[in-house]
Design a protein around this motif. Structure first.
Motif, short mmCIF file in Angstrom:
data_model
loop_
_atom_site.label_atom_id
_atom_site.label_comp_id
_atom_site.label_asym_id
_atom_site.label_seq_id
_atom_site.Cartn_x
_atom_site.Cartn_y
_atom_site.Cartn_z
N ILE A 188 -31.86 -8.23 -35.10
CA ILE A 188 -31.83 -8.57 -34.12
C ILE A 188 -33.15 -9.43 -34.54
CG2 ILE A 188 -32.82 -7.78 -31.70
CD1 ILE A 188 -31.00 -5.09 -32.92
N THR A 189 -33.23 -10.79 -33.35
CA THR A 189 -34.48 -11.44 -33.12
C THR A 189 -35.24 -10.49 -32.76
OG1 THR A 189 -33.90 -12.61 -31.39
CG2 THR A 189 -32.77 -13.35 -33.49
N ASN A 190 -36.57 -11.55 -33.05
CA ASN A 190 -37.64 -11.37 -32.29
C ASN A 190 -38.52 -11.78 -31.33
OD1 ASN A 190 -38.94 -10.27 -34.69
ND2 ASN A 190 -40.09 -12.05 -35.57
N ASP A 191 -36.98 -11.84 -30.66
CA ASP A 191 -36.72 -12.72 -28.87
C ASP A 191 -36.48 -11.10 -28.23
OD1 ASP A 191 -36.83 -15.41 -29.16
OD2 ASP A 191 -34.32 -15.39 -29.30
N ASP A 192 -36.54 -10.22 -29.12
CA ASP A 192 -35.99 -8.25 -28.53
C ASP A 192 -37.08 -7.76 -28.42
OD1 ASP A 192 -35.71 -5.81 -27.43
OD2 ASP A 192 -33.78 -6.05 -28.18
N PRO A 193 -37.86 -7.63 -27.73
CA PRO A 193 -39.80 -6.49 -27.14
C PRO A 193 -39.45 -5.58 -28.56
CG PRO A 193 -39.31 -7.26 -24.71
CD PRO A 193 -38.06 -7.87 -26.07
N GLN A 194 -38.06 -5.23 -28.30
CA GLN A 194 -38.34 -4.04 -29.56
C GLN A 194 -37.47 -4.05 -30.75
OE1 GLN A 194 -35.83 -0.45 -26.78
NE2 GLN A 194 -38.34 0.14 -26.55
N ALA A 195 -37.49 -5.89 -31.43
CA ALA A 195 -36.29 -5.91 -32.47
C ALA A 195 -36.67 -5.19 -33.71
CB ALA A 195 -37.00 -7.28 -32.37
N HIS A 196 -38.95 -4.96 -33.78
CA HIS A 196 -38.71 -3.94 -35.22
C HIS A 196 -38.06 -2.60 -34.97
CE1 HIS A 196 -41.07 -2.65 -38.32
NE2 HIS A 196 -41.54 -2.11 -37.74
N PHE A 197 -38.08 -2.17 -33.88
CA PHE A 197 -37.65 -0.68 -34.11
C PHE A 197 -36.10 -1.04 -34.09
CE2 PHE A 197 -35.69 2.06 -30.63
CZ PHE A 197 -35.94 3.25 -31.59
N LYS A 198 -35.65 -1.31 -33.80
CA LYS A 198 -34.25 -1.54 -33.93
C LYS A 198 -33.63 -2.22 -35.01
CE LYS A 198 -33.11 -2.10 -28.50
NZ LYS A 198 -32.82 -3.35 -27.37
#
Length: 276
Positions: A34-44
């Motif tokens: 999941i790219t960093n465009d998603d605010p929760q990318a790190h968690f996901k």
């Protein structure tokens, strides 16, 4: 937004593990991450790494133990179902129970029919590389695949596929096995519960004329096997027995032919069930 599911592939067989519990924007899914465009990318992505590591650990554990590694075995271990009975194993237990059940009193010919269904089912699962498929996983989709497979098998007469009536009977037997498995607590639920099979439809009966029958009865074959086959056919034509009835009659041949109330000789088969 889409729900993200986990799927594994082993030796050409793929199985869905289930939902990861993550919802993502399709545009944010690139190269399995999941790219960093998603605010929760790190968690996901961390969640996906945990699932990946757990599946890899299961694979390595089965590799070290030298157990057969299949998509089904990895899925069951991941879901905490490692102790589930496979469908072939459940069918074996059903056969054993059927042969020893004093209330059902099944004949040898009936048990042979069940065993033929079991062998066909194992051939199908082997073809699908799913011999370790849990009995609880043989759902409607698997039943449909089984029926399509049965309808595609080449026959000795050159035709393709078994008759629909035969396939329905085979599927019904498998459904009965799963009903039995649930009753005996081998599975928690019957995956074919609610599946309704239409009644078998048979074509018009084929008859031979009296002249054809007499020709068969009087002809003497050179081959002993052909002569015995002709003799059996003559009996079946005259008596109307099914083959299983004939086998039972042969086993009771000393008492089978008796005088009836009309003074004529009749072939009488002992009823295996109490008559009330």
């Amino acid at each position: 937004m889409s729900q993200l599911y986990c799927r594994i592939h082993v030796s050409g067989v793929q199985l869905d593990i289930g939902s990861t519990g993550l919802t993502i924007n399709n545009e944010h899914w690139v190269g399995g991450r999941i790219t960093n465009d998603d605010p929760q990318a790190h968690f996901k992505n961390e969640r996906l790494s945990i699932i990946h590591d757990q599946l890899l650990a299961i694979y390595n554990d089965q590799l070290r133990s030298r157990k057969p590694i299949t998509a089904g075995s990895i899925k069951r271990a991941y879901l905490g179902q490692a102790g589930c009975l496979s469908l072939p194993m459940v069918f074996d237990l059903y056969m054993r129970d059927s042969a020893t059940d004093p209330e059902r009193k099944l004949t040898t010919s009936t048990l042979t029919v069940y065993d033929n269904v079991r062998k066909k089912l194992i051939d199908f699962l082997a073809n699908e590389k799913a011999l370790d498929l849990a009995a609880s996983e043989f759902d409607v989709s698997w039943a449909k695949r089984y029926r399509r497979w049965m309808a595609s098998l080449p026959q000795p007469d050159g035709k393709v596929g078994y008759a629909e009536s035969y396939i329905i009977k085979q599927t019904q037997t498998i459904k009965n096995v799963l009903i039995w498995a649930k009753l005996h607590k081998h599975i928690d639920s019957n995956p074919l519960d609610g599946l309704k099979l239409k009644g078998a439809e048979f074509g018009d009966s084929v008859y031979i004329t009296e002249e054809q029958f007499q020709t068969l009865r009087k002809h003497h074959f050179v081959s002993r096997v052909l002569q015995e086959t002709a003799d059996v056919l003559a009996i079946l034509y005259r008596s109307g027995f099914h083959y299983g009835d004939l086998l039972d009659m042969v086993a009771q041949h000393k008492t089978a032919v008796r005088q009836g109330l009309d003074g004529k000789l009749w072939m009488m088969k002992k009823c295996p069930y109490p008559v009330r």
